[in-house]
Design an enzyme around this catalytic site. Sequence first.
Site, PDB file in Angstrom:
ATOM      1  N   ASN A   4       6.775   7.762 -27.412  1.00 38.69           N
ATOM      2  CA  ASN A   4       7.014   6.380 -27.829  1.00 38.69           C
ATOM      3  C   ASN A   4       8.344   5.948 -27.214  1.00 38.69           C
ATOM      4  O   ASN A   4       9.398   6.380 -27.645  1.00 38.69           O
ATOM      5  CB  ASN A   4       7.071   6.335 -29.367  1.00 38.69           C
ATOM      6  CG  ASN A   4       7.544   4.989 -29.894  1.00 38.69           C
ATOM      7  OD1 ASN A   4       7.586   4.009 -29.162  1.00 38.69           O
ATOM      8  ND2 ASN A   4       7.904   4.957 -31.166  1.00 38.69           N
ATOM      9  N   TRP A   5       8.239   5.101 -26.202  1.00 37.31           N
ATOM     10  CA  TRP A   5       9.461   4.707 -25.486  1.00 37.31           C
ATOM     11  C   TRP A   5      10.268   3.637 -26.223  1.00 37.31           C
ATOM     12  O   TRP A   5      11.355   3.282 -25.780  1.00 37.31           O
ATOM     13  CB  TRP A   5       9.100   4.197 -24.088  1.00 37.31           C
ATOM     14  CG  TRP A   5       8.790   5.279 -23.101  1.00 37.31           C
ATOM     15  CD1 TRP A   5       8.794   6.638 -23.336  1.00 37.31           C
ATOM     16  CD2 TRP A   5       8.457   5.110 -21.721  1.00 37.31           C
ATOM     17  NE1 TRP A   5       8.477   7.308 -22.190  1.00 37.31           N
ATOM     18  CE2 TRP A   5       8.263   6.402 -21.178  1.00 37.31           C
ATOM     19  CE3 TRP A   5       8.300   3.999 -20.891  1.00 37.31           C
ATOM     20  CZ2 TRP A   5       7.924   6.601 -19.836  1.00 37.31           C
ATOM     21  CZ3 TRP A   5       7.962   4.191 -19.561  1.00 37.31           C
ATOM     22  CH2 TRP A   5       7.782   5.484 -19.041  1.00 37.31           C
ATOM     23  N   LYS A   6       9.726   3.073 -27.277  1.00 38.12           N
ATOM     24  CA  LYS A   6      10.411   2.000 -28.009  1.00 38.12           C
ATOM     25  C   LYS A   6      10.821   0.893 -27.020  1.00 38.12           C
ATOM     26  O   LYS A   6      10.081   0.619 -26.077  1.00 38.12           O
ATOM     27  CB  LYS A   6      11.591   2.568 -28.785  1.00 38.12           C
ATOM     28  CG  LYS A   6      11.138   3.779 -29.627  1.00 38.12           C
ATOM     29  CD  LYS A   6      12.103   4.238 -30.639  1.00 38.12           C
ATOM     30  CE  LYS A   6      11.474   5.417 -31.391  1.00 38.12           C
ATOM     31  NZ  LYS A   6      12.273   5.876 -32.503  1.00 38.12           N
ATOM     32  N   HIS A  90       4.577   1.836 -37.124  1.00 33.83           N
ATOM     33  CA  HIS A  90       5.774   2.670 -36.942  1.00 33.83           C
ATOM     34  C   HIS A  90       6.834   2.228 -37.947  1.00 33.83           C
ATOM     35  O   HIS A  90       6.947   1.036 -38.259  1.00 33.83           O
ATOM     36  CB  HIS A  90       6.290   2.520 -35.509  1.00 33.83           C
ATOM     37  CG  HIS A  90       7.375   3.495 -35.198  1.00 33.83           C
ATOM     38  ND1 HIS A  90       8.675   3.276 -35.566  1.00 33.83           N
ATOM     39  CD2 HIS A  90       7.341   4.713 -34.603  1.00 33.83           C
ATOM     40  CE1 HIS A  90       9.404   4.317 -35.181  1.00 33.83           C
ATOM     41  NE2 HIS A  90       8.624   5.195 -34.604  1.00 33.83           N
ATOM     42  N   GLU A  92       9.874   1.687 -37.723  1.00 34.61           N
ATOM     43  CA  GLU A  92      10.778   0.625 -37.262  1.00 34.61           C
ATOM     44  C   GLU A  92      10.118  -0.743 -37.392  1.00 34.61           C
ATOM     45  O   GLU A  92      10.780  -1.746 -37.657  1.00 34.61           O
ATOM     46  CB  GLU A  92      11.218   0.908 -35.808  1.00 34.61           C
ATOM     47  CG  GLU A  92      12.235   2.032 -35.765  1.00 34.61           C
ATOM     48  CD  GLU A  92      12.240   2.847 -34.494  1.00 34.61           C
ATOM     49  OE1 GLU A  92      11.684   2.405 -33.472  1.00 34.61           O
ATOM     50  OE2 GLU A  92      12.793   3.968 -34.521  1.00 34.61           O
ATOM     51  N   GLU A 162       5.721  10.545 -39.848  1.00 37.86           N
ATOM     52  CA  GLU A 162       7.074  10.369 -39.327  1.00 37.86           C
ATOM     53  C   GLU A 162       8.027  10.105 -40.485  1.00 37.86           C
ATOM     54  O   GLU A 162       8.179   8.955 -40.910  1.00 37.86           O
ATOM     55  CB  GLU A 162       7.109   9.193 -38.354  1.00 37.86           C
ATOM     56  CG  GLU A 162       6.260   9.411 -37.122  1.00 37.86           C
ATOM     57  CD  GLU A 162       6.886   8.767 -35.916  1.00 37.86           C
ATOM     58  OE1 GLU A 162       7.000   9.448 -34.902  1.00 37.86           O
ATOM     59  OE2 GLU A 162       7.294   7.605 -36.000  1.00 37.86           O
ATOM     60  N   GLY A 168      15.199   9.460 -34.814  1.00 36.35           N
ATOM     61  CA  GLY A 168      16.388   9.074 -34.055  1.00 36.35           C
ATOM     62  C   GLY A 168      17.688   9.562 -34.660  1.00 36.35           C
ATOM     63  O   GLY A 168      18.773   9.133 -34.269  1.00 36.35           O
ATOM     64  N   SER A 208      12.687  13.251 -34.185  1.00 38.09           N
ATOM     65  CA  SER A 208      13.606  14.167 -33.502  1.00 38.09           C
ATOM     66  C   SER A 208      12.923  15.409 -32.939  1.00 38.09           C
ATOM     67  O   SER A 208      13.475  16.508 -33.000  1.00 38.09           O
ATOM     68  CB  SER A 208      14.768  14.557 -34.428  1.00 38.09           C
ATOM     69  OG  SER A 208      15.511  13.405 -34.783  1.00 38.09           O
ATOM     70  N   GLY A 229      10.044  10.235 -29.635  1.00 35.86           N
ATOM     71  CA  GLY A 229      10.776   9.036 -29.232  1.00 35.86           C
ATOM     72  C   GLY A 229      11.755   9.371 -28.122  1.00 35.86           C
ATOM     73  O   GLY A 229      11.386   9.497 -26.948  1.00 35.86           O
ATOM     74  N   GLY A 230      13.009   9.551 -28.481  1.00 34.73           N
ATOM     75  CA  GLY A 230      14.094   9.743 -27.515  1.00 34.73           C
ATOM     76  C   GLY A 230      13.800  10.749 -26.416  1.00 34.73           C
ATOM     77  O   GLY A 230      14.052  10.486 -25.235  1.00 34.73           O
TER      78      GLY A 230
HETATM   79  P1  PGA Z   1      12.659  10.229 -32.181  1.00 35.07           P
HETATM   80  O1  PGA Z   1      11.605   9.065 -32.538  1.00 35.07           O
HETATM   81  O2  PGA Z   1      11.878  11.333 -31.528  1.00 35.07           O
HETATM   82  O3  PGA Z   1      13.652   9.591 -31.278  1.00 35.07           O
HETATM   83  O4  PGA Z   1      13.253  10.672 -33.495  1.00 35.07           O
HETATM   84  C1  PGA Z   1      10.322   9.364 -32.995  1.00 35.07           C
HETATM   85  C2  PGA Z   1       9.552   8.094 -33.211  1.00 35.07           C
HETATM   86  O5  PGA Z   1      10.128   7.129 -33.725  1.00 35.07           O
HETATM   87  O6  PGA Z   1       8.350   7.992 -32.881  1.00 35.07           O
END
Ligand code: PGA
Length: 246
Positions: A4-6, A90, A92, A162, A168, A208, A229-230
């Site tokens: 997930n590149w956000k 998600h 967010e 999640e 993050g 993470s 994500g990251g």
């Molecule tokens: P993260 O994000 O790996 O940066 O913690 C995961 C996500 O939000 O899908």
Amino acid sequence: MAGNWKMYKTPAETRAFFEAFRPLVQAASPCEIVICPPFPDLPAAVESARGTRVLVGAQNLYWAKEGAFTGEVSGPMIHATGATHVIIGHSERRQYFGETDETVLKKTVAALDASLTPIVCVGERLEHRESGQTEAVLCEQCQKGIAGLEAQQFAKIVIAYEPVWAIGTGKTATPEMAAEAHRMIRAEMRRHFGEKAAGEVRILYGGSVKPDNVKSLMAQPEIDGVLVGGASLDAVSFARIVSFPS
Ligand code: PGA
């Protein structure tokens, strides 16, 4: 194994990522790989992934097919780019954009109607975990956001657990904590869709995930994959994650 590149990367940066990523995944384990970039990058990602095992997904959609909904993007529009998946609900989106379990259900149905595979996210916040409400919160999200699907719709979705406190933040749920939450989600799905369907649905862990912890997470039989994500933004790091057994 989903990335997930956000809100990161332009189309040019997307192409550069795939240039580096493609040769690295040729020998990777035979898992499914999905990369979910921002909407404007979808065509570049689909084009760059052509001929590889990598699939492309969006990070959100709106439930109407078309209409006067300024700023929104529909399932058929995403499907027309060649993308095959879409992340829904998600944390967010729930936290910053008013997404609720009700909109998650509507979006999941819309994704399926557009022949996209929804990756439906659930997860508790830190205060829920600290006050012993994890199971209640996950069950409620599953009941309102997923249980309203028909059996044949449920068979086509992927669920992502999640925990919001792990996204993050560098704080990963321990493999045991993640596995326990996956068991709770699967048990709730069993109540609604029966033993067989609940046993077959794939549940990803997200929060993470890094090259160094993917192996211990994937060693839990309850964890079918990861949503990253990251660590999915860097080709080398995401390639190490998708080829975790080696
Ligand atoms: P993260 O994000 O790996 O940066 O913690 C995961 C996500 O939000 O899908």
